[in-house]
Design an enzyme around this catalytic site. Sequence first.
Site, PDB file in Angstrom:
ATOM      1  N   LYS A   1      -2.067  -2.646  16.932  1.00 59.72           N
ATOM      2  CA  LYS A   1      -3.059  -1.869  16.186  1.00 59.72           C
ATOM      3  C   LYS A   1      -4.137  -1.290  17.101  1.00 59.72           C
ATOM      4  CE  LYS A   1      -1.278  -2.381  12.085  1.00 59.72           C
ATOM      5  NZ  LYS A   1      -0.702  -1.197  11.387  1.00 59.72           N
TER       6      LYS A   1
ATOM      7  N   THR B   1      -1.343  -7.319  -1.771  1.00 61.15           N
ATOM      8  CA  THR B   1      -0.062  -6.613  -1.778  1.00 61.15           C
ATOM      9  C   THR B   1       1.122  -7.552  -1.927  1.00 61.15           C
ATOM     10  OG1 THR B   1      -0.012  -6.702   0.646  1.00 61.15           O
ATOM     11  CG2 THR B   1      -0.946  -4.734  -0.374  1.00 61.15           C
TER      12      THR B   1
ATOM     13  N   TYR C   1       0.018  -8.525  17.012  1.00 55.85           N
ATOM     14  CA  TYR C   1      -0.388  -7.576  15.973  1.00 55.85           C
ATOM     15  C   TYR C   1      -1.598  -6.774  16.415  1.00 55.85           C
ATOM     16  CZ  TYR C   1      -1.610  -5.929  11.261  1.00 55.85           C
ATOM     17  OH  TYR C   1      -1.914  -5.154  10.170  1.00 55.85           O
TER      18      TYR C   1
ATOM     19  N   LEU D   1       0.822  -1.209   0.000  1.00 56.12           N
ATOM     20  CA  LEU D   1       0.000   0.000   0.000  1.00 56.12           C
ATOM     21  C   LEU D   1       0.858   1.261   0.000  1.00 56.12           C
ATOM     22  CD1 LEU D   1      -2.829  -1.001   2.524  1.00 56.12           C
ATOM     23  CD2 LEU D   1      -3.081  -0.658   0.062  1.00 56.12           C
TER      24      LEU D   1
ATOM     25  N   THR E   1       9.977   7.080   2.413  1.00 55.90           N
ATOM     26  CA  THR E   1      10.950   6.455   3.302  1.00 55.90           C
ATOM     27  C   THR E   1      10.773   4.949   3.333  1.00 55.90           C
ATOM     28  OG1 THR E   1       9.757   6.351   5.427  1.00 55.90           O
ATOM     29  CG2 THR E   1      10.596   8.503   4.740  1.00 55.90           C
TER      30      THR E   1
ATOM     31  N   SER F   1      -3.965   1.663  10.303  1.00 54.31           N
ATOM     32  CA  SER F   1      -4.245   0.643  11.307  1.00 54.31           C
ATOM     33  C   SER F   1      -4.626  -0.623  10.548  1.00 54.31           C
ATOM     34  CB  SER F   1      -5.361   1.119  12.247  1.00 54.31           C
ATOM     35  OG  SER F   1      -5.697   0.119  13.188  1.00 54.31           O
TER      36      SER F   1
ATOM     37  N   ASN G   1       2.638   4.325   7.543  1.00 61.02           N
ATOM     38  CA  ASN G   1       2.262   3.072   6.898  1.00 61.02           C
ATOM     39  C   ASN G   1       3.148   1.896   7.298  1.00 61.02           C
ATOM     40  OD1 ASN G   1       1.059   1.400   4.578  1.00 61.02           O
ATOM     41  ND2 ASN G   1       3.224   1.491   4.005  1.00 61.02           N
TER      42      ASN G   1
ATOM     43  N   ASP H   1      14.672   3.644   9.300  1.00 60.14           N
ATOM     44  CA  ASP H   1      14.012   2.607  10.099  1.00 60.14           C
ATOM     45  C   ASP H   1      13.182   3.326  11.149  1.00 60.14           C
ATOM     46  OD1 ASP H   1      13.279   0.621  11.915  1.00 60.14           O
ATOM     47  OD2 ASP H   1      15.180  -0.458  11.720  1.00 60.14           O
TER      48      ASP H   1
END
Length: 281
Positions: free
Chosen positions: A152, A183, A148, A14, A32, A134, A83, A56
């Site tokens: 989030k 993706t 995870y 994305l 980045t 998110s 992102n 990073d």
Amino acid sequence: MQKVWFVTGSSRGLGRNFVEAALSRGDKVAATARSTASLKELVDTYGDAVLLLEMDVTDRAAVFESVKRAKEHFGRLDVIVNNAGYAQIGAVEELTEQELRDQLETNLFGAVWVVQAALPYLREQRSGHIIQLSSAAGVIAMPLGGAYHASKWALEGLNEALAGEVAEFGVKVTIIEPGGFATRDGNNPDPLANGHMAKTDPAYDGLRRRLGAIAGKMPAGDPSAAAQALLKLVDSANPPVRMLFGKGFYPLIQQAYADRLKTWADWQDLSIEAHGELEAR
């Protein structure tokens, strides 16, 4: 009006689509990634409109330096897209301390560093839009995704608080909650296959098999369509604090919230009892 973007996790998925969509309509982008090798072709196409920054997000000093360089290079910052992130997969019992810490360092703390670095510039401008990626996993939870989900869900609360803090400065905040997007090689992402996997405990093998049989069944979204939707979102005069990207998860989220409301209602008597009655002093 031409916008200047700062996008983390730009090398693929994305993030890459967001960068390309912004550049293709004439905006400028500081893109980045931990490695910008795959982004160099964008410089050939868009020249000075794109600034590549190797960064990073877990390195706070590097984040602040990169945001500063982007601001100095373009003169302003308009859209900050948090992102960068990944999914740590494993039952809670299976997670090592380092795996959990690494998940939070990237998904949560990395996003905080970007916000803290960018906000002074946005406040000074009295404008800007912070976009936090998110996930549908930020509002509902499934087994084997505890780390995870923790990252989030934390981002959801942090950015909702942030939205209330910065509104008076003309800064907007939107939490985007994507469902499954194609993706990875054009396939519907299967978190059980594509995430960072904890060392498995045989006690959870049955659960893994059951979840594996249904993983990836949700319709895969088109990342380029998500990028076009993001352009419309950042151009909106009154964007929402939360927005789902993709179809398929909305009914699941509706049911999850309905179940929570019903549970609270069913146990309301005990809830009131737990409050107790203190004597007035």
